[in-house]
Design a protein around this motif. Structure first.
Motif, PDB file in Angstrom:
ATOM      1  N   VAL A  65       0.847  -1.210   0.000  1.00  0.00           N
ATOM      2  CA  VAL A  65       0.000   0.000   0.000  1.00  0.00           C
ATOM      3  C   VAL A  65       0.872   1.246   0.000  1.00  0.00           C
ATOM      4  O   VAL A  65       0.646   2.193  -0.762  1.00  0.00           O
ATOM      5  CB  VAL A  65      -0.941  -0.004   1.227  1.00  0.00           C
ATOM      6  N   THR A  66       1.896   1.241   0.852  1.00  0.00           N
ATOM      7  CA  THR A  66       2.816   2.377   0.919  1.00  0.00           C
ATOM      8  C   THR A  66       3.619   2.503  -0.362  1.00  0.00           C
ATOM      9  O   THR A  66       3.843   3.617  -0.858  1.00  0.00           O
ATOM     10  CB  THR A  66       3.759   2.220   2.125  1.00  0.00           C
ATOM     11  N   GLU A  67       4.045   1.384  -0.925  1.00  0.00           N
ATOM     12  CA  GLU A  67       4.805   1.413  -2.175  1.00  0.00           C
ATOM     13  C   GLU A  67       3.988   2.047  -3.300  1.00  0.00           C
ATOM     14  O   GLU A  67       4.521   2.823  -4.109  1.00  0.00           O
ATOM     15  CB  GLU A  67       5.215  -0.007  -2.578  1.00  0.00           C
ATOM     16  N   ALA A  68       2.703   1.730  -3.353  1.00  0.00           N
ATOM     17  CA  ALA A  68       1.838   2.299  -4.391  1.00  0.00           C
ATOM     18  C   ALA A  68       1.725   3.814  -4.237  1.00  0.00           C
ATOM     19  O   ALA A  68       1.733   4.561  -5.226  1.00  0.00           O
ATOM     20  CB  ALA A  68       0.455   1.656  -4.330  1.00  0.00           C
ATOM     21  N   ASP A  88      -6.800   6.363  -3.384  1.00  0.00           N
ATOM     22  CA  ASP A  88      -7.918   6.887  -4.174  1.00  0.00           C
ATOM     23  C   ASP A  88      -8.069   8.387  -3.971  1.00  0.00           C
ATOM     24  O   ASP A  88      -8.388   9.131  -4.902  1.00  0.00           O
ATOM     25  CB  ASP A  88      -9.224   6.175  -3.796  1.00  0.00           C
ATOM     26  N   HIS A  89      -7.870   8.846  -2.744  1.00  0.00           N
ATOM     27  CA  HIS A  89      -7.947  10.280  -2.434  1.00  0.00           C
ATOM     28  C   HIS A  89      -6.878  11.044  -3.213  1.00  0.00           C
ATOM     29  O   HIS A  89      -7.156  12.088  -3.817  1.00  0.00           O
ATOM     30  CB  HIS A  89      -7.747  10.467  -0.926  1.00  0.00           C
ATOM     31  N   ILE A 100      -2.969  20.135  -1.967  1.00  0.00           N
ATOM     32  CA  ILE A 100      -3.753  19.181  -2.753  1.00  0.00           C
ATOM     33  C   ILE A 100      -4.322  18.072  -1.868  1.00  0.00           C
ATOM     34  O   ILE A 100      -5.495  17.711  -1.977  1.00  0.00           O
ATOM     35  CB  ILE A 100      -2.876  18.556  -3.860  1.00  0.00           C
ATOM     36  N   THR A 101      -3.492  17.549  -0.971  1.00  0.00           N
ATOM     37  CA  THR A 101      -3.891  16.342  -0.240  1.00  0.00           C
ATOM     38  C   THR A 101      -4.477  16.593   1.144  1.00  0.00           C
ATOM     39  O   THR A 101      -5.288  15.800   1.622  1.00  0.00           O
ATOM     40  CB  THR A 101      -2.686  15.398  -0.073  1.00  0.00           C
ATOM     41  N   GLU A 141     -15.866   5.751 -12.759  1.00  0.00           N
ATOM     42  CA  GLU A 141     -14.833   5.494 -13.775  1.00  0.00           C
ATOM     43  C   GLU A 141     -13.841   4.447 -13.286  1.00  0.00           C
ATOM     44  O   GLU A 141     -13.462   3.542 -14.038  1.00  0.00           O
ATOM     45  CB  GLU A 141     -14.109   6.812 -14.075  1.00  0.00           C
ATOM     46  N   MET A 142     -13.415   4.564 -12.033  1.00  0.00           N
ATOM     47  CA  MET A 142     -12.470   3.607 -11.466  1.00  0.00           C
ATOM     48  C   MET A 142     -13.102   2.218 -11.348  1.00  0.00           C
ATOM     49  O   MET A 142     -12.447   1.201 -11.605  1.00  0.00           O
ATOM     50  CB  MET A 142     -12.003   4.078 -10.089  1.00  0.00           C
TER      51      MET A 142
END
Length: 289
Positions: free
Chosen positions: A161-164, A191-192, A227-228, A257-258
């Protein structure tokens, strides 16, 4: 009516009196503490009232022995009351784990006082592996410390998850390491990050830094933390220059869409499996004949 009011007042008085006595007893058991500070903490975190002064004394003494100032000790207790019943040997073991990360003693103290639940963690090997993994991507121990401070979930998130997220932030969005470290991007799910980045891209408000550009060259993109780490309303109005309603509509369309992309990928995978298995079935049927 008068009797009921009198009874209510008496109960309130007794409760306040008991709370005052408890605060006084706790203050007396914790070196350097004063009754006013303890009273304020008991009001802010009522759950603390169920713990005895002896439990406060034991935990505070251990934290003091480990070099934590009273202010940070009270912050830890207020943020994680259950630490008052945690064996002091386990607390000491956890502090040893975090010291081994080599963030610096002052930074370690800030980290555990900001996120007291980290003192429940004693898996030295797993922590060392996670720190080494983040260090390999973010250059310095101080940067890893700042990542944990902003997103303590990095300790328990699955590595894939962190790598992504790392790949998305550093490769897809092409942010510099320092900009990522200054944000709380890892506290959010992928996703956010994708949704907000894609929205800005489609509005023409975000363009990845050219691979040939110098690191110091301004991109004109909004800072990552804007942004985040902002609310949907602030992001929409202050960063994307649209209304909240417009961003909410996009969120729903992007979600669909996803989902459609995932369904298409699943269908493609099933088709590949069918194609791969077809020759085997044909050979079997021929053999049977």
């Amino acid at each position: 009516m008068f009797a009921r009011c009198t009874s209510a007042l008496l109960r309130r008085y007794c409760s306040a009196s008991n709370s005052s006595k408890l605060a006084e007893a706790i203050a007396a058991s914790v070196e350097g503490a004063d009754k006013e500070s303890i009273s304020a903490l008991l009001v802010a975190v009522p759950e603390l009232s169920k713990y005895a002064p002896e439990q406060w004394h034991r935990t505070a003494k251990l934290l003091s022995t480990e070099g934590l100032e009273l202010e940070k000790t009270l912050s830890i207790i207020g943020g994680h009351p259950a630490i008052l019943v945690r064996p002091v040997e386990k607390i000491a073991e956890s502090l040893h784990c975090w010291r081994s990360c080599q963030f610096g003693d002052a930074n370690m103290k800030v980290l555990v006082s900001a996120h007291p639940y980290l003192l429940d963690y004693t898996n030295h090997g797993q922590l060392a592996q996670r720190v080494a993994f983040l260090h390999s991507h973010f250059e310095t121990r101080k940067n890893v410390y700042r990542l944990f401070l902003a997103a303590p979930n990095l300790l328990v998130d699955e590595q894939h998850v962190t790598e992504a997220k790392i790949a998305y932030l550093l490769q897809a969005m092409r942010h510099e390491v320092l900009e990522v470290v200054k944000s709380s991007a890892f506290a959010h799910d992928l996703d956010h990050l994708r949704c907000r980045h894609t929205f800005l891209e489609r509005l023409g408000l975000f363009k990845p830094r050219s691979l040939k550009a110098e690191k110091s060259t301004p991109t004109g993109n909004p800072p990552l933390h804007q942004i985040t780490d902002t609310s949907d309303k602030r992001f929409a109005v202050k960063v994307a220059y649209v209304t909240l309603e417009e961003y909410e509509v996009f969120q729903e369309l992007y979600r669909r869409e996803m989902e459609q992309d995932e369904q298409d990928e699943t269908d493609d995978e099933l088709e590949r499996e069918e194609v791969e298995s077809e020759p085997k079935r044909s050979a079997y049927h021929k053999k049977g004949r």
